[in-house]
Design an enzyme around this catalytic site. Structure first.
Site, PDB file in Angstrom:
ATOM      1  N   ASP A  67       0.813  -1.215   0.000  1.00 32.38           N
ATOM      2  CA  ASP A  67       0.000   0.000   0.000  1.00 32.38           C
ATOM      3  C   ASP A  67       0.848   1.266   0.000  1.00 32.38           C
ATOM      4  O   ASP A  67       2.048   1.236   0.229  1.00 32.38           O
ATOM      5  CB  ASP A  67      -0.962  -0.011   1.207  1.00 32.38           C
ATOM      6  N   ASN A 135      -7.887  -3.345  14.048  1.00 34.57           N
ATOM      7  CA  ASN A 135      -9.267  -3.654  13.649  1.00 34.57           C
ATOM      8  C   ASN A 135      -9.319  -4.829  12.675  1.00 34.57           C
ATOM      9  O   ASN A 135     -10.347  -5.073  12.048  1.00 34.57           O
ATOM     10  CB  ASN A 135      -9.935  -2.417  13.027  1.00 34.57           C
ATOM     11  N   HIS A 137      -7.430  -5.165   9.930  1.00 31.36           N
ATOM     12  CA  HIS A 137      -7.119  -4.892   8.515  1.00 31.36           C
ATOM     13  C   HIS A 137      -5.797  -5.544   8.114  1.00 31.36           C
ATOM     14  O   HIS A 137      -4.918  -5.769   8.942  1.00 31.36           O
ATOM     15  CB  HIS A 137      -7.152  -3.387   8.197  1.00 31.36           C
ATOM     16  N   GLU A 142      -9.763  -2.288   4.966  1.00 28.72           N
ATOM     17  CA  GLU A 142     -10.437  -1.995   6.220  1.00 28.72           C
ATOM     18  C   GLU A 142     -11.696  -2.850   6.351  1.00 28.72           C
ATOM     19  O   GLU A 142     -12.226  -3.347   5.349  1.00 28.72           O
ATOM     20  CB  GLU A 142     -10.834  -0.511   6.246  1.00 28.72           C
TER      21      GLU A 142
HETATM   22  C1  F6R Z   1       1.243  -1.394   6.173  1.00 35.13           C
HETATM   23  C2  F6R Z   1       0.093  -2.257   6.276  1.00 35.13           C
HETATM   24  C3  F6R Z   1      -0.769  -2.276   7.488  1.00 35.13           C
HETATM   25  C4  F6R Z   1       0.001  -2.600   8.746  1.00 35.13           C
HETATM   26  C5  F6R Z   1      -0.909  -2.608   9.966  1.00 35.13           C
HETATM   27  C6  F6R Z   1      -0.160  -2.862  11.250  1.00 35.13           C
HETATM   28  O1  F6R Z   1       1.878  -1.569   4.920  1.00 35.13           O
HETATM   29  O2  F6R Z   1      -0.164  -2.945   5.356  1.00 35.13           O
HETATM   30  O3  F6R Z   1      -1.785  -3.228   7.310  1.00 35.13           O
HETATM   31  O4  F6R Z   1       0.626  -3.852   8.605  1.00 35.13           O
HETATM   32  O5  F6R Z   1      -1.561  -1.379  10.059  1.00 35.13           O
HETATM   33  O6  F6R Z   1       0.669  -1.780  11.502  1.00 35.13           O
HETATM   34  P1  F6R Z   1       1.758  -1.827  12.669  1.00 35.13           P
HETATM   35  O7  F6R Z   1       2.743  -2.871  12.270  1.00 35.13           O
HETATM   36  O8  F6R Z   1       2.361  -0.447  12.665  1.00 35.13           O
HETATM   37  O9  F6R Z   1       1.034  -2.159  13.918  1.00 35.13           O
END
Ligand code: F6R
Length: 238
Positions: A67, A135, A137, A142
């Site tokens: 992303d 959540n 994702h 989402e």
């Molecule tokens: C980022 C991504 C997100 C993160 C997720 C967890 O490229 O794809 O799905 O993996 O938000 O983020 P952290 O590791 O910061 O808790």
């Protein structure tokens, strides 16, 4: 699904790095799907260490990121392009032209999604690394009513904006849209490695692994994939 519990964040990162290293040794020209965020930082540090020790070679590796924020240039310190360069790419011998990430500055969003999907189709991901949102994702898929099949533009939820605000001067500075691979694109990876750390991930991890498969908890889609490895520390596994 294989599930491993590590004692702590360092252990999770070490185990995850072993799996990624094995992938590189078995297929030096593999395609890695990469995530950003705080969870993979320890994994990336270990890969850098192994490269510096002469144990890993990234010359033939290609990478595709999950992303990118819409509206951020790759040089913007908050962009995921910048994150990847600072936390991995500039420390290893990967060729910049072999690293791919959605173009946050694309003016034609639909065109950018189609371009990224065509790229994913042509590359084919051997190993997709995923973090987990509080959540549930994965990427920026989402919670919603459908599993999105392909790359799309998403409006980020309040909880994700709040979680990401720590990287920005204020909540108002967090971009509200992002490009993300779809759940379908993620499930097309040959192998998936999900890493999770800390107590804030425990509820989402449990729902993802043992709850119903539902777009209300996007990571639950991983139950449909035949080759998922989960490495989580004891707090996330609690
Ligand atoms: C980022 C991504 C997100 C993160 C997720 C967890 O490229 O794809 O799905 O993996 O938000 O983020 P952290 O590791 O910061 O808790």
């Amino acid at each position: 699904m294989e599930i491993f519990t590590a004692t702590d964040y360092a252990g999770m990162s070490r185990q995850a790095a072993r799996l990624v290293s094995a992938q590189l040794l078995l297929k030096p020209d593999c395609v890695l799907g990469l995530a950003t965020g705080s969870t993979p930082l320890g994994l990336y540090s270990r890969l850098i260490e192994e490269y510096k020790n002469g144990d890993l070679d990234f010359t033939e590796v290609r990478t595709v990121n999950l992303d990118e924020y819409k509206g951020l240039a790759p040089g913007n310190p908050q962009s995921y392009g910048y994150y990847m360069r600072e936390n991995l790419f500039r420390h290893i011998n990967i060729k910049p032209e072999n690293t791919f990430i959605p173009n946050g500055l694309a003016t034609d969003a639909a065109g950018e999604c189609a371009r990224y999907d065509a790229l994913l189709d042509s590359l084919g991901i051997d190993l997709q690394i995923l973090g987990l949102g509080e959540n549930g994702h994965i990427g920026f898929n989402e919670p919603g009513e459908v599993f999105m099949p392909s790359t799309h533009l998403v409006g980020l939820t309040k909880s994700t904006l709040a979680a990401n605000a720590r990287y920005f001067a204020s909540l108002d500075d967090v971009p509200v849209y992002a490009y993300t691979m779809g759940i379908g694109s993620i499930l097309r990876a040959k192998r998936i490695l999900l890493i999770a750390s800390g107590p804030k991930k425990a509820a989402a991890l449990r729902a993802a692994l043992y709850g119903p498969v539902t777009p209300a908890l996007p990571a639950s889609a991983l139950q449909l994939h035949g080759y998922v490895t989960v490495i989580a520390d004891a707090e996330a596994m609690a």
